[in-house]
Write a protein that holds these residues in place. Structure first.
Motif, PDB file in Angstrom:
ATOM      1  N   PHE A  69      27.744  29.183  56.611  1.00 62.06           N
ATOM      2  CA  PHE A  69      28.487  29.503  55.394  1.00 62.06           C
ATOM      3  C   PHE A  69      28.912  30.962  55.456  1.00 62.06           C
ATOM      4  O   PHE A  69      28.526  31.702  56.376  1.00 62.06           O
ATOM      5  CB  PHE A  69      27.621  29.269  54.144  1.00 62.06           C
ATOM      6  N   SER A  70      29.702  31.381  54.467  1.00 57.40           N
ATOM      7  CA  SER A  70      30.118  32.778  54.364  1.00 57.40           C
ATOM      8  C   SER A  70      29.948  33.254  52.929  1.00 57.40           C
ATOM      9  O   SER A  70      30.128  32.483  51.980  1.00 57.40           O
ATOM     10  CB  SER A  70      31.591  32.941  54.766  1.00 57.40           C
ATOM     11  N   PHE A  71      29.592  34.529  52.765  1.00 54.03           N
ATOM     12  CA  PHE A  71      29.577  35.128  51.436  1.00 54.03           C
ATOM     13  C   PHE A  71      31.014  35.457  51.032  1.00 54.03           C
ATOM     14  O   PHE A  71      31.827  35.861  51.870  1.00 54.03           O
ATOM     15  CB  PHE A  71      28.726  36.399  51.425  1.00 54.03           C
ATOM     16  N   ALA A  72      31.324  35.288  49.750  1.00 56.50           N
ATOM     17  CA  ALA A  72      32.684  35.525  49.277  1.00 56.50           C
ATOM     18  C   ALA A  72      32.659  35.926  47.813  1.00 56.50           C
ATOM     19  O   ALA A  72      31.638  35.786  47.124  1.00 56.50           O
ATOM     20  CB  ALA A  72      33.530  34.264  49.464  1.00 56.50           C
ATOM     21  N   ASP A  73      33.800  36.434  47.330  1.00 59.29           N
ATOM     22  CA  ASP A  73      33.894  36.810  45.914  1.00 59.29           C
ATOM     23  C   ASP A  73      34.780  35.850  45.129  1.00 59.29           C
ATOM     24  O   ASP A  73      35.021  36.061  43.947  1.00 59.29           O
ATOM     25  CB  ASP A  73      34.403  38.240  45.766  1.00 59.29           C
ATOM     26  N   TRP A  84      40.296  38.165  38.432  1.00 61.52           N
ATOM     27  CA  TRP A  84      40.540  37.018  37.555  1.00 61.52           C
ATOM     28  C   TRP A  84      41.153  37.435  36.217  1.00 61.52           C
ATOM     29  O   TRP A  84      41.159  36.662  35.263  1.00 61.52           O
ATOM     30  CB  TRP A  84      39.236  36.259  37.297  1.00 61.52           C
ATOM     31  N   GLY A  85      41.642  38.665  36.152  1.00 63.62           N
ATOM     32  CA  GLY A  85      42.289  39.131  34.935  1.00 63.62           C
ATOM     33  C   GLY A  85      41.349  39.754  33.934  1.00 63.62           C
ATOM     34  O   GLY A  85      41.787  40.229  32.879  1.00 63.62           O
ATOM     35  N   ALA A  86      40.064  39.764  34.224  1.00 64.55           N
ATOM     36  CA  ALA A  86      39.066  40.399  33.366  1.00 64.55           C
ATOM     37  C   ALA A  86      37.882  40.784  34.246  1.00 64.55           C
ATOM     38  O   ALA A  86      37.648  40.183  35.302  1.00 64.55           O
ATOM     39  CB  ALA A  86      38.622  39.465  32.241  1.00 64.55           C
ATOM     40  N   GLU A  87      37.133  41.782  33.829  1.00 62.97           N
ATOM     41  CA  GLU A  87      36.038  42.301  34.646  1.00 62.97           C
ATOM     42  C   GLU A  87      34.925  41.258  34.780  1.00 62.97           C
ATOM     43  O   GLU A  87      34.277  40.885  33.798  1.00 62.97           O
ATOM     44  CB  GLU A  87      35.488  43.580  34.015  1.00 62.97           C
ATOM     45  N   THR A  88      34.703  40.793  36.009  1.00 54.84           N
ATOM     46  CA  THR A  88      33.751  39.708  36.255  1.00 54.84           C
ATOM     47  C   THR A  88      33.027  39.944  37.576  1.00 54.84           C
ATOM     48  O   THR A  88      33.631  40.382  38.550  1.00 54.84           O
ATOM     49  CB  THR A  88      34.480  38.349  36.329  1.00 54.84           C
ATOM     50  N   SER A  89      31.735  39.632  37.595  1.00 55.12           N
ATOM     51  CA  SER A  89      30.937  39.714  38.824  1.00 55.12           C
ATOM     52  C   SER A  89      30.665  38.313  39.347  1.00 55.12           C
ATOM     53  O   SER A  89      30.238  37.438  38.585  1.00 55.12           O
ATOM     54  CB  SER A  89      29.603  40.422  38.558  1.00 55.12           C
ATOM     55  N   ALA A  90      30.895  38.110  40.639  1.00 58.02           N
ATOM     56  CA  ALA A  90      30.673  36.786  41.225  1.00 58.02           C
ATOM     57  C   ALA A  90      30.253  36.918  42.679  1.00 58.02           C
ATOM     58  O   ALA A  90      30.861  37.673  43.443  1.00 58.02           O
ATOM     59  CB  ALA A  90      31.935  35.935  41.127  1.00 58.02           C
ATOM     60  N   LEU A  91      29.217  36.192  43.053  1.00 60.01           N
ATOM     61  CA  LEU A  91      28.791  36.074  44.447  1.00 60.01           C
ATOM     62  C   LEU A  91      28.858  34.601  44.822  1.00 60.01           C
ATOM     63  O   LEU A  91      28.118  33.777  44.276  1.00 60.01           O
ATOM     64  CB  LEU A  91      27.366  36.591  44.647  1.00 60.01           C
TER      65      LEU A  91
END
Length: 379
Positions: free
Chosen positions: A162-166, A195-202
């Motif tokens: 797999f790969s890490f991505a945002d 995504w048009g707004a401040e968001t954290s995603a892993l």
């Protein structure tokens, strides 16, 4: 060939006599190690015996002189040990891999895997020698390597499985963050505006379809959530909006004792109602919630297709880690794994009569294991 330790020299060419069991007489014929004078191992029902009393314990070197060690003349280092262990056809050979690695590099990771291979050998064959030595090896992991970590054993390999991505969120990912006060290396996720707004995603993407379907729980540690919920998405799952669910910390999380701000999440995979179509998943703070947060020990537990021995890469805790030279995204203290394997070894025989007896043994060694948080502490 002479192999020197800090206080002894072992002669690799010396001939060792093994203990023989003579059923009719009930006699044990013991040989002596000509190098250090110790009595050789305990005979067992499958031919495995201890070459010296402390083989596979801390910095003992005698495994390098054992004529039955197929790896004694091989290079067993931080890279080759995993390949050799995976290729080993039985627990006995795994023991020799990890004992050889331990002799070359005394570390918590190597000591723990010596103990694990002995535990597996006992489970496979009710081997008396492995039974007693596994206890010694687990105790050595606590006594000599209490702060030792491991992050290389697991079922999923980054940049391979797999790969890490945002997920185009614009989040900044740092899998080698070393500024946390409680854990040596964690995964830092800073928010982005993709995504048009401040968001954290892993996100972790590119698995085979159904990769998570055989596990009972998704588990991870997290710190710095911007709200009281964590958002997790398995695209293609039955439940949620295309597999996206907002899950309450109060329901699925437990504060980790002794750690500042860290929460242990254990989320049943049944929450998603089926993930056979999923090839990826993400842990997020929620759209527009912002916030920099940290994760560690991401993985799955409870393999429903086989035994669940902790950190058995084929069966138990399937860790998702970050194999870059800068560090690991998922670093686990071996002491916590020792506690789990002694007190609640799912799918494996307990080395003690029951969990209570194991906890009593740990107390006698000066340690306690909390089954709610899966953490071991020194008393």
């Amino acid at each position: 060939m002479k192999i020197s330790s800090k206080d002894k020299t072992f002669d690799k060419g010396a001939t060792m006599q093994k203990l023989l069991v003579v059923p009719a007489l009930g006699l044990l014929l013991a040989g002596c190690n000509p190098a250090d004078g110790t009595v050789t191992g305990v005979a067992s029902n499958d031919g495995f015996s201890l070459y010296c009393p402390n083989v596979g314990i801390n910095d003992n070197q005698c495994v390098l002189s054992d004529p039955e060690n197929p790896y004694a003349n091989d290079t067993v280092d931080d890279v080759t040990k995993w390949t050799l262990s995976s290729a080993a056809s039985n627990a006995r050979d795994k023991f020799y891999v990890w004992s050889t690695a331990l002799a070359a590099d005394p570390s918590g990771e190597n000591q723990y895997n010596v103990a694990l291979s002995l535990h597996e050998l006992y489970d496979d064959n009710a081997n008396a020698a492995a039974h007693s030595q596994a206890k010694l090896a687990y105790k050595s992991a606590l006594d000599n390597f209490f702060s030792g970590t491991t992050g290389s054993a697991g079922e999923f390999v980054a940049d391979s499985d797999f790969s890490f991505a945002d997920w185009s969120s614009g989040s900044t990912l740092n899998g080698a963050y070393d500024g946390d006060a409680d854990f040596p290396t964690v995964f830092q996720v800073q928010p982005g505006w993709g995504w048009g707004a401040e968001t954290s995603a892993l996100a972790m993407s590119g698995f085979e379809a159904g990769f998570a379907s055989k596990y009972e729980n998704l588990v991870f540690k997290i710190k710095g959530l911007p709200t009281d919920n964590v958002v997790i998405k398995f695209p293609g799952a039955v439940n949620g909006t295309d597999g996206e669910l907002s899950l309450a910390t109060a329901t699925y999380g437990t504060a980790i004792p002794g750690a500042t701000g860290w929460t242990q999440f254990v989320i049943p995979m049944s929450t998603w109602g089926g993930v056979t179509a999923s090839t990826e998943f993400a842990i997020m703070g929620g759209w527009s919630n912002g916030g920099t947060f940290f994760r560690s020990d991401i993985g799955f537990t409870g393999n429903t297709t086989s035994g669940n021995m902790v950190k058995d890469s084929a069966d138990g805790f399937a860790s998702i880690y970050y194999p870059q030279t800068a560090g690991l995204a998922s670093v686990t203290y071996v002491r916590d794994l020792v506690g789990a394997n002694l007190v609640e070894p799912d799918g494996m025989d307990n080395l003690y009569d029951d969990a209570a007896a194991a906890e009593t043994a740990l107390t006698g060694w000066g340690f306690s294991y909390d089954t709610a948080t899966n953490t071991l502490t020194a008393d």
